[in-house]
Design a protein around this motif. Structure first.
Motif, PDB file in Angstrom:
ATOM      1  N   ASN A 124     -14.753 -23.400 101.569  1.00  0.00           N
ATOM      2  CA  ASN A 124     -14.077 -24.173 102.604  1.00  0.00           C
ATOM      3  C   ASN A 124     -13.764 -25.536 102.009  1.00  0.00           C
ATOM      4  N   GLU A 125     -12.542 -25.699 101.513  1.00  0.00           N
ATOM      5  CA  GLU A 125     -12.193 -26.907 100.761  1.00  0.00           C
ATOM      6  C   GLU A 125     -12.246 -28.177 101.611  1.00  0.00           C
ATOM      7  N   ILE A 126     -11.913 -28.049 102.903  1.00  0.00           N
ATOM      8  CA  ILE A 126     -11.928 -29.242 103.754  1.00  0.00           C
ATOM      9  C   ILE A 126     -13.346 -29.775 103.873  1.00  0.00           C
ATOM     10  N   THR A 127     -14.295 -28.877 104.197  1.00  0.00           N
ATOM     11  CA  THR A 127     -15.692 -29.294 104.313  1.00  0.00           C
ATOM     12  C   THR A 127     -16.225 -29.752 102.954  1.00  0.00           C
ATOM     13  N   TYR A 128     -15.834 -29.018 101.924  1.00  0.00           N
ATOM     14  CA  TYR A 128     -16.331 -29.317 100.584  1.00  0.00           C
ATOM     15  C   TYR A 128     -15.926 -30.713 100.124  1.00  0.00           C
ATOM     16  N   LEU A 129     -14.658 -31.055 100.312  1.00  0.00           N
ATOM     17  CA  LEU A 129     -14.169 -32.331  99.800  1.00  0.00           C
ATOM     18  C   LEU A 129     -14.247 -33.470 100.803  1.00  0.00           C
ATOM     19  N   LEU A 130     -14.127 -33.161 102.070  1.00  0.00           N
ATOM     20  CA  LEU A 130     -14.017 -34.234 103.060  1.00  0.00           C
ATOM     21  C   LEU A 130     -15.194 -34.310 104.023  1.00  0.00           C
ATOM     22  N   GLY A 131     -15.963 -33.225 104.164  1.00  0.00           N
ATOM     23  CA  GLY A 131     -17.079 -33.220 105.100  1.00  0.00           C
ATOM     24  C   GLY A 131     -18.330 -33.845 104.521  1.00  0.00           C
ATOM     25  N   ASN A 132     -19.329 -34.031 105.384  1.00  0.00           N
ATOM     26  CA  ASN A 132     -20.640 -34.552 104.970  1.00  0.00           C
ATOM     27  C   ASN A 132     -20.550 -35.880 104.220  1.00  0.00           C
ATOM     28  N   GLY A 133     -19.545 -36.676 104.545  1.00  0.00           N
ATOM     29  CA  GLY A 133     -19.395 -37.976 103.905  1.00  0.00           C
ATOM     30  C   GLY A 133     -18.877 -37.922 102.486  1.00  0.00           C
ATOM     31  N   ASN A 134     -18.386 -36.754 102.051  1.00  0.00           N
ATOM     32  CA  ASN A 134     -17.943 -36.617 100.662  1.00  0.00           C
ATOM     33  C   ASN A 134     -16.711 -37.463 100.353  1.00  0.00           C
TER      34      ASN A 134
ATOM     35  N   LYS B 198     -15.844 -40.289 101.731  1.00  0.00           N
ATOM     36  CA  LYS B 198     -16.275 -41.685 101.629  1.00  0.00           C
ATOM     37  C   LYS B 198     -16.887 -41.960 100.258  1.00  0.00           C
ATOM     38  N   LYS B 199     -17.613 -40.983  99.725  1.00  0.00           N
ATOM     39  CA  LYS B 199     -18.216 -41.152  98.407  1.00  0.00           C
ATOM     40  C   LYS B 199     -17.150 -41.270  97.322  1.00  0.00           C
ATOM     41  N   MET B 200     -16.009 -40.596  97.539  1.00  0.00           N
ATOM     42  CA  MET B 200     -14.961 -40.595  96.518  1.00  0.00           C
ATOM     43  C   MET B 200     -14.134 -41.879  96.508  1.00  0.00           C
ATOM     44  N   VAL B 201     -14.071 -42.567  97.622  1.00  0.00           N
ATOM     45  CA  VAL B 201     -13.256 -43.785  97.682  1.00  0.00           C
ATOM     46  C   VAL B 201     -14.105 -45.047  97.546  1.00  0.00           C
ATOM     47  N   LYS B 202     -15.404 -44.888  97.610  1.00  0.00           N
ATOM     48  CA  LYS B 202     -16.316 -46.015  97.443  1.00  0.00           C
ATOM     49  C   LYS B 202     -16.692 -46.147  95.976  1.00  0.00           C
ATOM     50  N   GLY B 203     -16.814 -47.372  95.501  1.00  0.00           N
ATOM     51  CA  GLY B 203     -17.180 -47.586  94.109  1.00  0.00           C
ATOM     52  C   GLY B 203     -18.469 -46.875  93.745  1.00  0.00           C
ATOM     53  N   ALA B 204     -18.508 -46.273  92.550  1.00  0.00           N
ATOM     54  CA  ALA B 204     -19.674 -45.504  92.117  1.00  0.00           C
ATOM     55  C   ALA B 204     -20.900 -46.403  91.992  1.00  0.00           C
ATOM     56  N   GLN B 205     -22.024 -45.928  92.516  1.00  0.00           N
ATOM     57  CA  GLN B 205     -23.267 -46.683  92.427  1.00  0.00           C
ATOM     58  C   GLN B 205     -23.958 -46.490  91.082  1.00  0.00           C
ATOM     59  N   SER B 206     -23.613 -45.422  90.375  1.00  0.00           N
ATOM     60  CA  SER B 206     -24.222 -45.164  89.074  1.00  0.00           C
ATOM     61  C   SER B 206     -23.240 -44.386  88.201  1.00  0.00           C
ATOM     62  N   ASP B 207     -23.585 -44.268  86.932  1.00  0.00           N
ATOM     63  CA  ASP B 207     -22.785 -43.477  85.986  1.00  0.00           C
ATOM     64  C   ASP B 207     -23.738 -42.506  85.299  1.00  0.00           C
ATOM     65  N   PRO B 208     -24.095 -41.400  85.988  1.00  0.00           N
ATOM     66  CA  PRO B 208     -25.124 -40.498  85.456  1.00  0.00           C
ATOM     67  C   PRO B 208     -24.718 -39.743  84.203  1.00  0.00           C
ATOM     68  N   PHE B 209     -23.430 -39.739  83.876  1.00  0.00           N
ATOM     69  CA  PHE B 209     -22.963 -39.044  82.680  1.00  0.00           C
ATOM     70  C   PHE B 209     -22.269 -40.038  81.752  1.00  0.00           C
TER      71      PHE B 209
ATOM     72  N   ILE C  31     -19.902 -27.790  90.544  1.00  0.00           N
ATOM     73  CA  ILE C  31     -21.236 -28.009  91.092  1.00  0.00           C
ATOM     74  C   ILE C  31     -21.281 -29.140  92.109  1.00  0.00           C
ATOM     75  N   ILE C  32     -20.492 -30.190  91.876  1.00  0.00           N
ATOM     76  CA  ILE C  32     -20.516 -31.388  92.720  1.00  0.00           C
ATOM     77  C   ILE C  32     -19.257 -31.416  93.582  1.00  0.00           C
ATOM     78  N   PRO C  33     -19.349 -31.841  94.852  1.00  0.00           N
ATOM     79  CA  PRO C  33     -18.165 -31.880  95.723  1.00  0.00           C
ATOM     80  C   PRO C  33     -17.180 -32.980  95.349  1.00  0.00           C
ATOM     81  N   VAL C  34     -16.390 -32.717  94.310  1.00  0.00           N
ATOM     82  CA  VAL C  34     -15.320 -33.621  93.883  1.00  0.00           C
ATOM     83  C   VAL C  34     -14.074 -32.779  93.619  1.00  0.00           C
ATOM     84  N   PRO C  35     -12.882 -33.371  93.698  1.00  0.00           N
ATOM     85  CA  PRO C  35     -11.651 -32.585  93.561  1.00  0.00           C
ATOM     86  C   PRO C  35     -11.306 -32.170  92.138  1.00  0.00           C
ATOM     87  N   ASP C  36     -11.881 -32.820  91.144  1.00  0.00           N
ATOM     88  CA  ASP C  36     -11.571 -32.500  89.753  1.00  0.00           C
ATOM     89  C   ASP C  36     -12.754 -32.901  88.896  1.00  0.00           C
TER      90      ASP C  36
END
Length: 353
Positions: A3-13, A15-26, A156-161
Protein backbone atom coordinates in the motif's frame (compact mmCIF):
# COMPACT_ATOMS: atom_id res chain seq x y z
CA UNK A 1 1.06 -5.54 -3.01
CA UNK A 2 2.46 -2.72 -0.94
CA UNK A 3 0.00 0.00 0.00
CA UNK A 4 2.14 2.85 -1.32
CA UNK A 5 0.03 5.62 0.21
CA UNK A 6 0.35 4.21 3.73
CA UNK A 7 3.94 3.23 3.11
CA UNK A 8 5.13 6.65 1.98
CA UNK A 9 2.67 9.04 3.54
CA UNK A 10 1.13 7.27 6.55
CA UNK A 11 2.43 6.95 10.11
CA UNK A 12 4.20 10.29 9.84
CA UNK A 13 6.47 9.05 7.06
CA UNK A 14 5.91 12.05 4.80
CA UNK A 15 6.78 14.43 7.63
CA UNK A 16 10.02 12.51 8.13
CA UNK A 17 10.89 13.00 4.46
CA UNK A 18 10.43 16.77 4.42
CA UNK A 19 12.00 17.43 7.81
CA UNK A 20 15.76 17.80 8.04
CA UNK A 21 17.50 14.52 8.89
CA UNK A 22 18.36 14.13 12.57
CA UNK A 23 21.20 11.72 11.82
CA UNK A 24 23.23 10.21 8.98
CA UNK A 25 23.31 6.49 9.86
CA UNK A 26 24.96 5.55 6.56
CA UNK A 27 27.62 8.24 6.47
CA UNK A 28 30.16 5.97 4.77
CA UNK A 29 27.78 5.02 1.97
CA UNK A 30 27.57 6.79 -1.41
CA UNK A 31 23.85 7.42 -1.84
CA UNK A 32 22.21 6.70 -5.20
CA UNK A 33 18.64 6.91 -6.48
CA UNK A 34 18.24 3.14 -6.84
CA UNK A 35 20.17 0.02 -5.90
CA UNK A 36 20.92 -0.61 -9.57
CA UNK A 37 22.67 2.80 -9.72
CA UNK A 38 24.92 1.70 -6.86
CA UNK A 39 25.73 -1.52 -8.70
CA UNK A 40 26.46 0.40 -11.91
CA UNK A 41 28.79 2.64 -9.91
CA UNK A 42 30.59 -0.42 -8.52
CA UNK A 43 31.01 -1.88 -12.02
CA UNK A 44 32.36 1.46 -13.22
CA UNK A 45 34.81 1.56 -10.31
CA UNK A 46 36.12 -1.92 -11.13
CA UNK A 47 36.64 -0.94 -14.79
CA UNK A 48 35.89 -4.48 -15.93
CA UNK A 49 37.19 -5.37 -19.38
CA UNK A 50 35.67 -7.75 -21.97
CA UNK A 51 38.25 -10.42 -21.15
CA UNK A 52 37.62 -10.21 -17.38
CA UNK A 53 35.38 -12.81 -15.72
CA UNK A 54 32.89 -12.30 -12.90
CA UNK A 55 31.30 -15.01 -10.75
CA UNK A 56 27.61 -14.48 -9.95
CA UNK A 57 25.01 -16.58 -8.12
CA UNK A 58 22.60 -18.36 -10.45
CA UNK A 59 19.73 -17.35 -8.15
CA UNK A 60 19.48 -13.67 -9.03
CA UNK A 61 17.30 -11.11 -10.80
CA UNK A 62 18.04 -9.52 -14.15
CA UNK A 63 18.86 -6.16 -12.52
CA UNK A 64 21.91 -7.75 -10.89
CA UNK A 65 23.01 -9.43 -14.12
CA UNK A 66 22.34 -6.45 -16.41
CA UNK A 67 25.45 -4.32 -15.67
CA UNK A 68 27.75 -7.20 -16.62
CA UNK A 69 26.08 -8.42 -19.82
CA UNK A 70 27.99 -7.43 -22.94
CA UNK A 71 30.74 -5.82 -20.88
CA UNK A 72 32.56 -8.79 -19.40
CA UNK A 73 32.44 -12.59 -19.18
CA UNK A 74 29.97 -14.07 -16.68
CA UNK A 75 29.92 -17.48 -15.05
CA UNK A 76 27.46 -18.65 -12.41
CA UNK A 77 27.50 -20.77 -9.28
CA UNK A 78 24.53 -22.61 -7.80
CA UNK A 79 23.23 -22.03 -4.28
CA UNK A 80 21.92 -24.58 -1.80
CA UNK A 81 18.17 -25.13 -1.22
CA UNK A 82 18.41 -22.96 1.92
CA UNK A 83 19.94 -20.10 -0.13
CA UNK A 84 23.40 -20.50 1.36
CA UNK A 85 26.62 -20.45 -0.65
CA UNK A 86 28.83 -23.54 -0.50
CA UNK A 87 32.47 -22.49 0.07
CA UNK A 88 33.71 -25.66 -1.63
CA UNK A 89 31.85 -24.82 -4.83
CA UNK A 90 33.33 -21.33 -4.73
CA UNK A 91 36.81 -22.72 -4.21
CA UNK A 92 36.29 -25.03 -7.20
CA UNK A 93 34.93 -22.22 -9.42
CA UNK A 94 37.80 -19.88 -8.54
CA UNK A 95 40.36 -22.60 -9.19
CA UNK A 96 38.97 -23.36 -12.63
CA UNK A 97 39.01 -19.87 -14.12
CA UNK A 98 40.71 -16.50 -13.75
CA UNK A 99 37.98 -14.62 -11.85
CA UNK A 100 38.26 -10.87 -11.30
CA UNK A 101 35.18 -10.40 -9.10
CA UNK A 102 32.69 -12.50 -7.12
CA UNK A 103 29.18 -11.52 -6.03
CA UNK A 104 27.25 -12.84 -3.01
CA UNK A 105 23.66 -12.00 -2.02
CA UNK A 106 22.23 -11.85 1.50
CA UNK A 107 18.84 -13.26 0.53
CA UNK A 108 15.74 -11.94 2.32
CA UNK A 109 17.80 -10.29 5.07
CA UNK A 110 19.77 -13.41 6.12
CA UNK A 111 23.55 -13.04 5.90
CA UNK A 112 25.51 -15.76 4.17
CA UNK A 113 26.68 -18.04 7.03
CA UNK A 114 30.00 -18.94 5.35
CA UNK A 115 30.79 -15.40 4.26
CA UNK A 116 34.07 -15.15 6.19
CA UNK A 117 35.37 -18.36 4.66
CA UNK A 118 34.31 -17.16 1.21
CA UNK A 119 36.02 -13.83 1.83
CA UNK A 120 39.22 -15.66 2.76
CA UNK A 121 39.04 -17.77 -0.41
CA UNK A 122 38.62 -14.63 -2.52
CA UNK A 123 41.44 -12.81 -0.77
CA UNK A 124 43.84 -15.71 -1.33
CA UNK A 125 43.12 -15.51 -5.06
CA UNK A 126 43.02 -11.72 -5.32
CA UNK A 127 39.33 -11.77 -6.24
CA UNK A 128 37.21 -8.72 -5.40
CA UNK A 129 34.12 -9.62 -3.35
CA UNK A 130 30.90 -7.63 -3.73
CA UNK A 131 28.26 -8.14 -1.04
CA UNK A 132 24.68 -7.44 -2.10
CA UNK A 133 22.86 -6.10 0.96
CA UNK A 134 19.72 -4.93 -0.85
CA UNK A 135 17.68 -7.38 1.28
CA UNK A 136 19.73 -7.07 4.47
CA UNK A 137 20.06 -3.32 5.02
CA UNK A 138 19.22 -3.41 8.76
CA UNK A 139 20.50 -6.88 9.58
CA UNK A 140 23.30 -6.85 12.13
CA UNK A 141 26.77 -6.95 10.49
CA UNK A 142 25.32 -6.57 6.99
CA UNK A 143 27.80 -5.05 4.56
CA UNK A 144 30.91 -5.83 6.58
CA UNK A 145 32.16 -8.74 4.46
CA UNK A 146 32.47 -7.52 0.90
CA UNK A 147 35.21 -5.31 -0.46
CA UNK A 148 32.24 -3.35 -1.82
CA UNK A 149 28.68 -3.47 -0.47
CA UNK A 150 25.48 -2.62 -2.34
CA UNK A 151 22.37 -1.31 -0.54
CA UNK A 152 18.74 -0.59 -1.33
CA UNK A 153 17.15 1.67 1.27
CA UNK A 154 13.63 1.72 -0.14
CA UNK A 155 13.21 -2.06 0.15
CA UNK A 156 13.40 -1.86 3.95
CA UNK A 157 12.77 1.76 4.99
CA UNK A 158 9.63 3.77 4.05
CA UNK A 159 11.26 6.14 1.54
CA UNK A 160 10.45 6.68 -2.16
CA UNK A 161 13.93 5.88 -3.48
CA UNK A 162 17.42 5.04 -2.38
CA UNK A 163 20.40 2.80 -3.01
CA UNK A 164 23.99 2.98 -1.90
CA UNK A 165 27.56 1.80 -2.39
CA UNK A 166 30.10 1.34 0.38
CA UNK A 167 33.83 0.73 0.07
CA UNK A 168 35.18 -1.55 2.82
CA UNK A 169 38.71 -1.93 1.51
CA UNK A 170 41.39 0.64 0.89
CA UNK A 171 42.39 1.94 -2.49
CA UNK A 172 41.33 4.74 -4.75
CA UNK A 173 38.12 6.63 -4.11
CA UNK A 174 35.02 5.76 -6.11
CA UNK A 175 34.81 8.30 -8.98
CA UNK A 176 31.09 9.06 -8.66
CA UNK A 177 29.72 11.53 -11.21
CA UNK A 178 26.16 12.56 -10.35
CA UNK A 179 23.36 14.38 -12.05
CA UNK A 180 22.12 17.43 -10.09
CA UNK A 181 20.03 16.32 -7.10
CA UNK A 182 17.02 18.22 -8.47
CA UNK A 183 16.52 15.33 -10.94
CA UNK A 184 16.20 12.82 -8.09
CA UNK A 185 13.98 15.13 -6.06
CA UNK A 186 11.58 15.56 -8.97
CA UNK A 187 11.46 11.80 -9.52
CA UNK A 188 10.72 11.25 -5.82
CA UNK A 189 7.80 13.65 -6.03
CA UNK A 190 6.50 11.74 -9.06
CA UNK A 191 6.76 8.48 -7.14
CA UNK A 192 4.72 9.93 -4.29
CA UNK A 193 2.14 11.31 -6.73
CA UNK A 194 1.96 7.92 -8.44
CA UNK A 195 1.19 6.38 -5.07
CA UNK A 196 -1.55 8.91 -4.34
CA UNK A 197 -3.13 8.34 -7.75
CA UNK A 198 -2.63 4.55 -7.50
CA UNK A 199 -0.94 4.46 -10.91
CA UNK A 200 0.65 1.07 -11.61
CA UNK A 201 1.80 1.50 -15.23
CA UNK A 202 5.38 0.40 -15.94
CA UNK A 203 6.21 3.75 -17.53
CA UNK A 204 5.66 5.37 -14.11
CA UNK A 205 7.80 2.87 -12.22
CA UNK A 206 11.02 3.99 -10.52
CA UNK A 207 13.07 2.27 -13.20
CA UNK A 208 11.01 3.73 -16.04
CA UNK A 209 11.19 7.27 -14.67
CA UNK A 210 14.91 6.98 -13.96
CA UNK A 211 15.60 5.65 -17.46
CA UNK A 212 13.81 8.56 -19.12
CA UNK A 213 15.59 11.10 -16.91
CA UNK A 214 18.98 9.63 -17.78
CA UNK A 215 18.11 9.65 -21.48
CA UNK A 216 17.09 13.31 -21.44
CA UNK A 217 19.70 14.69 -19.08
CA UNK A 218 22.96 15.87 -20.62
CA UNK A 219 26.30 14.20 -20.10
CA UNK A 220 25.35 10.52 -20.15
CA UNK A 221 28.09 8.19 -21.28
CA UNK A 222 28.80 4.47 -21.11
CA UNK A 223 28.99 2.91 -17.64
CA UNK A 224 32.61 1.93 -18.23
CA UNK A 225 33.57 5.58 -18.62
CA UNK A 226 31.97 6.79 -15.41
CA UNK A 227 28.58 7.79 -16.78
CA UNK A 228 26.51 10.03 -14.60
CA UNK A 229 24.12 8.43 -12.14
CA UNK A 230 21.20 9.73 -10.14
CA UNK A 231 21.97 10.60 -6.51
CA UNK A 232 19.89 9.79 -3.45
CA UNK A 233 17.03 12.27 -3.23
CA UNK A 234 16.72 14.77 -0.38
CA UNK A 235 13.41 13.16 0.60
CA UNK A 236 15.01 9.73 0.97
CA UNK A 237 18.00 11.14 2.85
CA UNK A 238 15.71 12.88 5.34
CA UNK A 239 13.46 9.84 5.70
CA UNK A 240 16.41 7.58 6.44
CA UNK A 241 17.79 10.01 9.00
CA UNK A 242 14.44 10.36 10.80
CA UNK A 243 13.35 6.72 10.85
CA UNK A 244 13.52 4.53 13.96
CA UNK A 245 15.40 1.46 12.75
CA UNK A 246 14.51 -0.41 15.94
CA UNK A 247 10.83 0.07 15.16
CA UNK A 248 11.22 -1.14 11.56
CA UNK A 249 13.21 -4.20 12.65
CA UNK A 250 10.76 -5.05 15.43
CA UNK A 251 7.71 -4.86 13.17
CA UNK A 252 9.31 -6.90 10.40
CA UNK A 253 10.40 -9.61 12.82
CA UNK A 254 6.93 -9.81 14.40
CA UNK A 255 5.28 -10.30 11.00
CA UNK A 256 7.88 -12.90 10.05
CA UNK A 257 7.20 -14.86 13.25
CA UNK A 258 3.46 -14.72 12.52
CA UNK A 259 4.00 -16.51 9.20
CA UNK A 260 6.42 -18.94 10.82
CA UNK A 261 3.78 -19.91 13.40
CA UNK A 262 1.23 -20.33 10.62
CA UNK A 263 3.60 -22.63 8.72
CA UNK A 264 4.00 -24.84 11.78
CA UNK A 265 0.23 -24.90 12.27
CA UNK A 266 -0.97 -25.58 8.72
CA UNK A 267 1.94 -27.54 7.14
CA UNK A 268 0.78 -26.22 3.75
CA UNK A 269 4.05 -24.55 2.79
CA UNK A 270 7.73 -24.85 3.69
CA UNK A 271 9.74 -21.87 4.96
CA UNK A 272 13.03 -21.43 3.09
CA UNK A 273 14.77 -20.54 6.36
CA UNK A 274 14.25 -22.76 9.40
CA UNK A 275 14.63 -20.06 12.06
CA UNK A 276 14.63 -16.29 12.37
CA UNK A 277 18.12 -15.70 13.69
CA UNK A 278 18.90 -12.92 16.20
CA UNK A 279 19.91 -9.68 14.51
CA UNK A 280 18.11 -10.46 11.23
CA UNK A 281 15.78 -7.84 9.74
CA UNK A 282 13.83 -9.86 7.15
CA UNK A 283 12.78 -8.56 3.75
CA UNK A 284 9.87 -11.00 3.66
CA UNK A 285 8.92 -14.57 4.52
CA UNK A 286 9.97 -16.80 1.59
CA UNK A 287 8.31 -20.20 1.32
CA UNK A 288 8.25 -23.03 -1.20
CA UNK A 289 4.85 -24.23 -2.41
CA UNK A 290 4.28 -27.08 -4.85
CA UNK A 291 1.39 -25.29 -6.58
CA UNK A 292 3.03 -21.86 -6.37
CA UNK A 293 1.52 -20.38 -9.53
CA UNK A 294 -1.98 -21.55 -8.60
CA UNK A 295 -1.66 -19.98 -5.13
CA UNK A 296 -0.42 -16.74 -6.66
CA UNK A 297 -3.36 -16.64 -9.11
CA UNK A 298 -5.97 -17.37 -6.45
CA UNK A 299 -4.71 -14.56 -4.25
CA UNK A 300 -4.44 -12.18 -7.21
CA UNK A 301 -8.17 -12.68 -7.78
CA UNK A 302 -8.64 -11.17 -4.32
CA UNK A 303 -6.37 -8.23 -5.13
CA UNK A 304 -3.34 -9.62 -3.30
CA UNK A 305 -0.09 -9.78 -5.26
CA UNK A 306 2.56 -11.96 -3.68
CA UNK A 307 6.08 -11.43 -5.00
CA UNK A 308 8.25 -14.02 -6.69
CA UNK A 309 12.00 -13.79 -6.09
CA UNK A 310 12.87 -14.45 -8.86
CA UNK A 311 12.10 -15.50 -12.40
CA UNK A 312 15.68 -16.29 -13.42
CA UNK A 313 17.27 -14.61 -16.46
CA UNK A 314 17.51 -16.79 -19.55
CA UNK A 315 21.30 -16.71 -19.34
CA UNK A 316 21.18 -18.97 -16.27
CA UNK A 317 21.57 -22.51 -17.59
CA UNK A 318 19.40 -25.47 -16.60
CA UNK A 319 22.29 -27.19 -14.81
CA UNK A 320 21.88 -24.87 -11.80
CA UNK A 321 19.31 -27.20 -10.27
CA UNK A 322 18.74 -25.62 -6.86
CA UNK A 323 18.39 -22.11 -8.27
CA UNK A 324 15.79 -23.19 -10.83
CA UNK A 325 13.89 -25.23 -8.25
CA UNK A 326 13.65 -22.22 -5.95
CA UNK A 327 12.62 -20.00 -8.84
CA UNK A 328 9.75 -22.36 -9.71
CA UNK A 329 8.43 -22.93 -6.19
CA UNK A 330 9.28 -19.94 -4.03
CA UNK A 331 6.85 -17.16 -3.18
CA UNK A 332 7.30 -14.39 -0.61
CA UNK A 333 4.76 -13.57 2.09
CA UNK A 334 4.86 -9.87 2.99
CA UNK A 335 5.99 -8.28 6.23
CA UNK A 336 5.73 -4.70 7.50
CA UNK A 337 4.97 -2.29 5.92
CA UNK A 338 3.54 -4.29 2.99
CA UNK A 339 1.23 -6.41 5.14
CA UNK A 340 -2.32 -5.35 5.97
CA UNK A 341 -4.83 -7.10 8.21
CA UNK A 342 -7.10 -7.99 5.28
CA UNK A 343 -4.24 -9.47 3.29
CA UNK A 344 -3.09 -11.53 6.27
CA UNK A 345 -6.59 -12.95 6.71
CA UNK A 346 -6.99 -13.80 3.03
CA UNK A 347 -3.64 -15.58 2.87
CA UNK A 348 -4.34 -17.52 6.03
CA UNK A 349 -7.83 -18.46 4.80
CA UNK A 350 -6.40 -19.83 1.55
CA UNK A 351 -3.87 -22.06 3.28
CA UNK A 352 -6.29 -23.15 6.00
CA UNK A 353 -8.84 -24.42 3.48
Amino acid sequence: MRNEITYLLGNGNFKKMVKGAQSDPFSGVIGTFMGRDALALAVSYLALKPNDTVLLPAYLCREVLRPFLGKTMVIFYDIRPDLTVDPEEIRLKLSGAAIRMMFIINYFGFLQPYREEIKKICKERDVILIEDCAHSLLTEDSGKTGDLSIYSFRKIIPVPDGGGLKMNSGGRAVPAVFYPKIYSNVLSVLIILKSLLKVRAEMFSRAGQANRTEERAPGATDVQTNRRILPLSSFAYNGIGNTSFADVIGRRRRDYLYWQEMAERTHRFTPVFRDLLPGVCPLGFPVTVNDRDSVKSRLLEKGILLKIHWHLPGEVGSDFVHSHHLSRQTITFPVYPELSGRERQEIERLFAS
